[in-house]
Write a protein that holds these residues in place. Sequence first.
Motif, mmCIF file in Angstrom:
data_model
loop_
_atom_site.group_PDB
_atom_site.id
_atom_site.type_symbol
_atom_site.label_atom_id
_atom_site.label_comp_id
_atom_site.label_asym_id
_atom_site.label_seq_id
_atom_site.Cartn_x
_atom_site.Cartn_y
_atom_site.Cartn_z
ATOM 1 N N MET A 38 0.837 -1.198 0.000
ATOM 2 C CA MET A 38 0.000 0.000 0.000
ATOM 3 C C MET A 38 0.879 1.259 0.000
ATOM 4 O O MET A 38 0.550 2.259 -0.637
ATOM 5 C CB MET A 38 -0.919 -0.009 1.226
ATOM 6 C CG MET A 38 -1.971 -1.099 1.209
ATOM 7 S SD MET A 38 -3.176 -0.951 -0.119
ATOM 8 C CE MET A 38 -2.536 -2.066 -1.332
ATOM 9 N N CYS A 41 2.031 1.724 -3.362
ATOM 10 C CA CYS A 41 0.907 2.250 -4.138
ATOM 11 C C CYS A 41 0.876 3.774 -4.036
ATOM 12 O O CYS A 41 0.609 4.469 -5.027
ATOM 13 C CB CYS A 41 -0.380 1.649 -3.579
ATOM 14 S SG CYS A 41 -1.813 1.999 -4.564
ATOM 15 N N LEU A 42 1.200 4.300 -2.845
ATOM 16 C CA LEU A 42 1.213 5.757 -2.664
ATOM 17 C C LEU A 42 2.318 6.392 -3.506
ATOM 18 O O LEU A 42 2.128 7.463 -4.090
ATOM 19 C CB LEU A 42 1.403 6.122 -1.190
ATOM 20 C CG LEU A 42 0.198 5.819 -0.310
ATOM 21 C CD1 LEU A 42 0.509 6.184 1.128
ATOM 22 C CD2 LEU A 42 -1.025 6.576 -0.795
ATOM 23 N N ALA A 45 1.004 6.559 -6.873
ATOM 24 C CA ALA A 45 -0.050 7.574 -6.974
ATOM 25 C C ALA A 45 0.563 8.950 -7.171
ATOM 26 O O ALA A 45 0.099 9.748 -7.994
ATOM 27 C CB ALA A 45 -0.920 7.548 -5.723
ATOM 28 N N MET A 46 1.663 9.221 -6.447
ATOM 29 C CA MET A 46 2.297 10.534 -6.581
ATOM 30 C C MET A 46 2.947 10.682 -7.957
ATOM 31 O O MET A 46 2.921 11.765 -8.554
ATOM 32 C CB MET A 46 3.347 10.738 -5.479
ATOM 33 C CG MET A 46 2.761 10.832 -4.085
ATOM 34 S SD MET A 46 1.416 12.044 -3.958
ATOM 35 C CE MET A 46 0.006 10.984 -3.721
ATOM 36 N N PHE A 48 1.855 9.216 -10.667
ATOM 37 C CA PHE A 48 0.728 9.428 -11.577
ATOM 38 C C PHE A 48 0.257 10.879 -11.506
ATOM 39 O O PHE A 48 -0.052 11.498 -12.525
ATOM 40 C CB PHE A 48 -0.433 8.494 -11.223
ATOM 41 C CG PHE A 48 -0.369 7.159 -11.913
ATOM 42 C CD1 PHE A 48 -0.588 7.046 -13.282
ATOM 43 C CD2 PHE A 48 -0.094 6.006 -11.204
ATOM 44 C CE1 PHE A 48 -0.523 5.818 -13.921
ATOM 45 C CE2 PHE A 48 -0.025 4.776 -11.834
ATOM 46 C CZ PHE A 48 -0.242 4.681 -13.191
ATOM 47 N N ALA A 49 0.200 11.424 -10.270
ATOM 48 C CA ALA A 49 -0.224 12.819 -10.111
ATOM 49 C C ALA A 49 0.746 13.734 -10.848
ATOM 50 O O ALA A 49 0.351 14.676 -11.540
ATOM 51 C CB ALA A 49 -0.290 13.184 -8.630
ATOM 52 N N GLY A 52 0.082 13.477 -14.374
ATOM 53 C CA GLY A 52 -1.172 14.162 -14.668
ATOM 54 C C GLY A 52 -0.978 15.667 -14.787
ATOM 55 O O GLY A 52 -1.573 16.333 -15.629
ATOM 56 N N VAL A 193 -1.505 -4.527 -11.536
ATOM 57 C CA VAL A 193 -2.557 -3.531 -11.287
ATOM 58 C C VAL A 193 -2.039 -2.128 -11.632
ATOM 59 O O VAL A 193 -2.736 -1.337 -12.266
ATOM 60 C CB VAL A 193 -3.025 -3.592 -9.814
ATOM 61 C CG1 VAL A 193 -3.980 -2.456 -9.504
ATOM 62 C CG2 VAL A 193 -3.685 -4.930 -9.522
ATOM 63 N N THR B 91 -5.578 3.532 1.964
ATOM 64 C CA THR B 91 -4.725 3.906 0.841
ATOM 65 C C THR B 91 -5.531 4.564 -0.268
ATOM 66 O O THR B 91 -5.098 5.558 -0.858
ATOM 67 C CB THR B 91 -4.014 2.661 0.284
ATOM 68 O OG1 THR B 91 -3.397 1.982 1.365
ATOM 69 C CG2 THR B 91 -2.970 3.032 -0.736
ATOM 70 N N LEU B 99 -4.192 12.488 -5.808
ATOM 71 C CA LEU B 99 -4.406 12.638 -7.255
ATOM 72 C C LEU B 99 -5.340 13.804 -7.570
ATOM 73 O O LEU B 99 -4.988 14.720 -8.318
ATOM 74 C CB LEU B 99 -4.991 11.349 -7.829
ATOM 75 C CG LEU B 99 -3.998 10.237 -8.178
ATOM 76 C CD1 LEU B 99 -4.751 9.034 -8.715
ATOM 77 C CD2 LEU B 99 -3.012 10.733 -9.226
ATOM 78 N N LEU B 103 -4.181 17.440 -9.244
ATOM 79 C CA LEU B 103 -4.695 17.816 -10.564
ATOM 80 C C LEU B 103 -5.528 19.086 -10.473
ATOM 81 O O LEU B 103 -5.405 19.990 -11.288
ATOM 82 C CB LEU B 103 -5.515 16.662 -11.153
ATOM 83 C CG LEU B 103 -4.677 15.440 -11.528
ATOM 84 C CD1 LEU B 103 -5.559 14.303 -12.002
ATOM 85 C CD2 LEU B 103 -3.666 15.804 -12.610
#
Lengths: 209, 125
Positions: A38, A41-42, A45-46, A48-49, A52, A193, B91, B99, B103
Amino acid sequence: MAQAQAQALPDREIFYLADEHDHEAGGSTMLGFWIYLMSDCLIFAMLFACYGVFGGSYAGGPTPAEIFELPLVAVNTTMLLLSSITYGFAMLAMEEKRKTGTLAWLAITGLFGLCFIGIELYEFSALIHEGATPQRSAFLSSFFLLVGTHGLHVSLGIVWLVTLMAQVGRFGLTVANKRRLMCLSLFWHFLDVIWIGVFTFVYLLGVLR
Amino acid sequence: MSAETHAHDDGHHDAPGHGTRRSYLIGFALSVVLTAIPFWLVMSGAIADKQLTALIIMGFALVQVIVHMIYFLHMNTRSEGGWNMMALIFTIVLVAIGLIGSLWVMHHMNLNMMPGMEMNDTSAM
């Protein structure tokens, strides 16, 4: 009840469980490993941000539609999906206590992983030869960072896989080795995933943009 | 006073479930379909409206993540006495904040910091 307390207190106060029962070795490993995943995963996520936010900053350089080759990405995705199911078969063989079967499926999984990494490295080198280097624009920096981090995870997963194959080959399907294989299973499927996010948000939406 | 004898026994020993051959194959078949359709949609340009295509693709990704969670990662509400699910939900909340927050903030910053913005403002006043 009150009597028992009165007897216990005068000597010394015990703030912990004096006779704790035995925990089996590695009893909480799976939960701990899940929490590590997890946290990983964070990180993604960062990244991906980051992609983005910067994904549209081309600085006059190439756009996703110009440089991404979807057929190559589709082949790459197929490799990762195939490696996921072959790892599943390795786990089933492990459950049935078939050592050779487990090792064979793990080897096939590793080969699919290597194909994935090979294709990704080919893609990266092709991009760099076209001049689409990480230094070219914020879009490309964040692209290489996100996809490269995923690729690094898969590479380390392969190293881990080979290590476990040596362990299983040497010591067989012991309790500890089974636990290690289950951790790697979670890790491997988790990377799949993350890849769903990568091919959707980076490649498909990038080409659509 | 048997507090120390009972409590711990439930959560610990249930090994995370392993799928059966059938569940792995179902998961694989589903993920192949859920991967092939978005790729086909983008590569063929079957839907003219790009925004609609983007929404459909994101929908497929979400469904596929859930498929992987169930069939490959064997997630359920009972594994590790529910702590797996708790960690996952925590999470997801953090990921969503990170996210959406990034954004949203950066989008508005881009809008407000565009060159020419000041000129527009002064001319409006």
